[in-house]
Scaffold this motif. Structure first.
Motif, mmCIF file in Angstrom:
data_model
loop_
_atom_site.group_PDB
_atom_site.id
_atom_site.type_symbol
_atom_site.label_atom_id
_atom_site.label_comp_id
_atom_site.label_asym_id
_atom_site.label_seq_id
_atom_site.Cartn_x
_atom_site.Cartn_y
_atom_site.Cartn_z
ATOM 1 N N ILE A 4 30.943 37.182 33.482
ATOM 2 C CA ILE A 4 31.813 36.300 32.692
ATOM 3 C C ILE A 4 32.900 35.695 33.579
ATOM 4 C CG2 ILE A 4 33.446 36.210 30.752
ATOM 5 C CD1 ILE A 4 30.547 36.715 29.902
ATOM 6 N N GLY A 5 33.472 36.521 34.438
ATOM 7 C CA GLY A 5 34.529 36.001 35.318
ATOM 8 C C GLY A 5 35.254 37.112 36.049
ATOM 9 N N LEU A 6 36.263 36.690 36.789
ATOM 10 C CA LEU A 6 37.079 37.633 37.561
ATOM 11 C C LEU A 6 38.533 37.416 37.191
ATOM 12 C CD1 LEU A 6 35.566 36.849 41.098
ATOM 13 C CD2 LEU A 6 34.925 38.769 39.624
ATOM 14 N N SER A 7 39.297 38.493 37.089
ATOM 15 C CA SER A 7 40.745 38.314 37.034
ATOM 16 C C SER A 7 41.361 39.020 38.237
ATOM 17 C CB SER A 7 41.326 38.812 35.707
ATOM 18 O OG SER A 7 40.882 40.103 35.421
ATOM 19 N N VAL A 8 42.477 38.481 38.670
ATOM 20 C CA VAL A 8 43.026 38.851 39.970
ATOM 21 C C VAL A 8 44.502 39.169 39.808
ATOM 22 C CG1 VAL A 8 43.504 37.961 42.285
ATOM 23 C CG2 VAL A 8 41.365 37.347 41.148
ATOM 24 N N VAL A 59 47.627 38.552 51.420
ATOM 25 C CA VAL A 59 47.422 38.818 49.987
ATOM 26 C C VAL A 59 47.292 37.501 49.219
ATOM 27 C CG1 VAL A 59 48.224 41.153 49.516
ATOM 28 C CG2 VAL A 59 49.892 39.326 49.784
ATOM 29 N N ALA A 60 48.048 36.483 49.654
ATOM 30 C CA ALA A 60 47.957 35.191 48.958
ATOM 31 C C ALA A 60 46.561 34.600 49.110
ATOM 32 C CB ALA A 60 49.013 34.232 49.512
ATOM 33 N N SER A 61 45.990 34.664 50.314
ATOM 34 C CA SER A 61 44.659 34.071 50.508
ATOM 35 C C SER A 61 43.581 34.904 49.813
ATOM 36 C CB SER A 61 44.352 33.879 51.999
ATOM 37 O OG SER A 61 43.964 35.082 52.617
ATOM 38 N N VAL A 62 43.744 36.224 49.812
ATOM 39 C CA VAL A 62 42.760 37.074 49.118
ATOM 40 C C VAL A 62 42.784 36.766 47.612
ATOM 41 C CG1 VAL A 62 42.206 39.460 48.449
ATOM 42 C CG2 VAL A 62 42.745 38.925 50.825
ATOM 43 N N ALA A 63 43.993 36.654 47.056
ATOM 44 C CA ALA A 63 44.109 36.352 45.620
ATOM 45 C C ALA A 63 43.516 34.976 45.314
ATOM 46 C CB ALA A 63 45.576 36.418 45.194
ATOM 47 N N ARG A 64 43.790 34.004 46.193
ATOM 48 C CA ARG A 64 43.268 32.643 45.983
ATOM 49 C C ARG A 64 41.745 32.633 46.092
ATOM 50 N NH1 ARG A 64 44.504 29.731 50.897
ATOM 51 N NH2 ARG A 64 42.502 30.605 51.441
ATOM 52 N N LEU A 68 39.006 31.703 43.252
ATOM 53 C CA LEU A 68 38.054 30.593 43.415
ATOM 54 C C LEU A 68 36.603 31.067 43.312
ATOM 55 C CD1 LEU A 68 39.786 28.591 46.294
ATOM 56 C CD2 LEU A 68 39.613 27.953 43.877
ATOM 57 N N ALA A 69 36.348 32.324 43.686
ATOM 58 C CA ALA A 69 34.975 32.852 43.657
ATOM 59 C C ALA A 69 34.412 32.873 42.238
ATOM 60 C CB ALA A 69 34.938 34.246 44.270
ATOM 61 N N THR A 70 35.304 32.895 41.248
ATOM 62 C CA THR A 70 34.849 32.916 39.857
ATOM 63 C C THR A 70 33.871 31.785 39.572
ATOM 64 O OG1 THR A 70 36.913 33.898 39.158
ATOM 65 C CG2 THR A 70 35.618 32.857 37.436
ATOM 66 N N ARG A 89 29.035 34.752 49.412
ATOM 67 C CA ARG A 89 29.158 34.380 50.832
ATOM 68 C C ARG A 89 29.315 32.868 50.972
ATOM 69 N NH1 ARG A 89 28.485 37.358 55.136
ATOM 70 N NH2 ARG A 89 28.197 39.557 54.764
ATOM 71 N N GLU A 90 28.522 32.146 50.194
ATOM 72 C CA GLU A 90 28.585 30.677 50.282
ATOM 73 C C GLU A 90 29.907 30.129 49.747
ATOM 74 O OE1 GLU A 90 25.033 29.198 48.420
ATOM 75 O OE2 GLU A 90 23.803 30.266 49.895
ATOM 76 N N ALA A 91 30.582 30.911 48.906
ATOM 77 C CA ALA A 91 31.866 30.460 48.353
ATOM 78 C C ALA A 91 32.989 30.539 49.396
ATOM 79 C CB ALA A 91 32.235 31.291 47.128
ATOM 80 N N LEU A 92 32.645 30.983 50.607
ATOM 81 C CA LEU A 92 33.579 31.000 51.738
ATOM 82 C C LEU A 92 34.812 31.853 51.493
ATOM 83 C CD1 LEU A 92 33.432 27.252 52.843
ATOM 84 C CD2 LEU A 92 32.138 29.171 53.754
#
Ligand SMILES: [Mg+2]
Length: 358
Positions: A4-8, A59-64, A68-70, A89-92
């Motif tokens: 369904i999705g991810l929350s961060v 932490v900012a880039s991991v959260a972002r 975005l991976a959602t 992996r393709e979502a970079l």
């Protein structure tokens, strides 16, 4: 079983006391908690604790990245691990972000099957024994921490070296050996030595009868020649840490013999690539360590499930929860002295945000 999705959520843990290596000093462990939501209301949790000097993430880039991976994962079948793994992996995503997302999805999937991640990873053994890491700090303080850790049941101590003065490094190790005379000692230079400095330190310590068990990442991560030079001459195993963040880099160690072993960390590669690095290392006869960044109970719990489930590791360095000051309570893992174990009846890794608070 759709995703369904991810929350961060970013979570900071003030540390019990400051911790320093040759590369960074920390007073707060900064983490990102990813919750994976599957259809039917099942959730799973994964953690990313970035080390910017290793993967380039914050932490900012991991959260972002995790947020975005959602888009790349929404609607995919959670049971098709290789399928969503490739999409991720393709979502970079950076590696630590990917590790957190993979961890959350595997946890959620295992929960839908009422299977512990320990079982999913293979259920090889019921416990592992970790070392305890000592900060790159003043000798008296490090000696005191060593004595405390030994009294708490840690039989192996990992000493950060690579400070500005080689003599002080040697004195620090001697101080630890004096404070915990029956402990095995691991050295971690975090890329700070030349081959000559590394070899001189190890040989001086061994000559003095100090039981050095291994040396981690003595030289800069991109200098494979220097790493190989230390490995050829070093009387104790040399373990590549920062130099190996991918299956390809593990293959490089296997092909060239640039190190005796590899320190895998979930934050460097995620659980799916970790399984592939384990396979490469085993086939090549390399030793394996499982280490950590500054994860809380959630991230260390995922690692304990991997370590016990695969039974693949010669050396365990899963202690950041203790450096932060968090007490394991059984799920996602339990701890007695230096021994870490999992609850095989817990679906997934068993971590719950409300029940454990961290
Ligand atoms: Mg290391």
């Amino acid at each position: 079983m759709r995703i369904i999705g991810l929350s961060v959520k970013r979570i900071d843990y003030p540390m019990r006391r400051p911790f320093a290596s040759a590369r960074r000093a920390s007073t707060v462990a900064q983490t990102v908690c990813v919750t994976a939501h599957l259809e039917g209301g099942v959730v799973g949790y994964g953690e990313g604790a970035p080390a910017p000097y290793v993967t380039g993430e914050t932490v900012a880039s991991v959260a972002r990245d995790a947020t975005l991976a959602t888009d790349a994962l929404q609607g995919l079948d959670a049971r098709r691990i290789r399928h969503w793994g490739a999409a991720l992996r393709e979502a970079l995503c950076g590696p630590t972000a990917r590790a957190a997302v993979e961890g959350a999805l595997l946890d959620a999937l295992a929960r839908t099957r009422h299977l512990s991640l320990w079982h999913w990873f293979g259920g090889a053994r019921e416990w592992v024994e970790t070392d305890f890491s000592l900060t790159l700090g003043p000798l008296e303080e490090v000696g005191r921490h060593a004595a405390e850790a030994r009294a708490a049941g840690y039989r192996t101590l990992k000493i950060k070296v690579g400070g500005s003065e080689p003599e002080v490094d040697e004195a620090r190790v001697r101080a630890v050996a004096a404070a915990a005379p029956d402990a095995r000692l691991r050295l971690d230079a975090n890329q700070s030595f030349t081959p000559e400095t590394a070899l001189r330190l190890v040989s001086r310590l061994l000559e003095a009868g100090i039981p050095v068990e291994l040396l981690e990442q003595p030289v800069p991560k991109d200098d494979w020649e220097a790493l190989a030079a230390v490995t050829r001459a070093c009387p104790v195993p040399v373990i590549a840490d920062e130099a190996v963040q991918s299956v390809a880099q593990a293959m490089c160690v296997a092909r060239t013999g640039a190190a005796h072993g590899i320190n895998i960390k979930l934050a460097k590669c995620g659980p799916l690539a970790a399984l592939e690095i384990i396979a490469v290392a085993r086939a090549a006869g390399l030793r394996l360590m499982l280490g950590c960044m500054l994860e809380s109970l959630l991230g260390i719990g995922a690692a304990v499930h991997l370590a016990c489930g695969t039974g693949a590791f010669d050396y365990l360095d899963l202690d950041s929860h203790a450096l932060i000051g968090l007490e394991p309570t059984g799920r996602p893992f339990a701890q007695t002295g230096a021994v870490l174990s999992v609850d095989p009846e817990a679906p997934g890794h068993g971590w719950e945000p409300v029940a454990t608070g961290g």
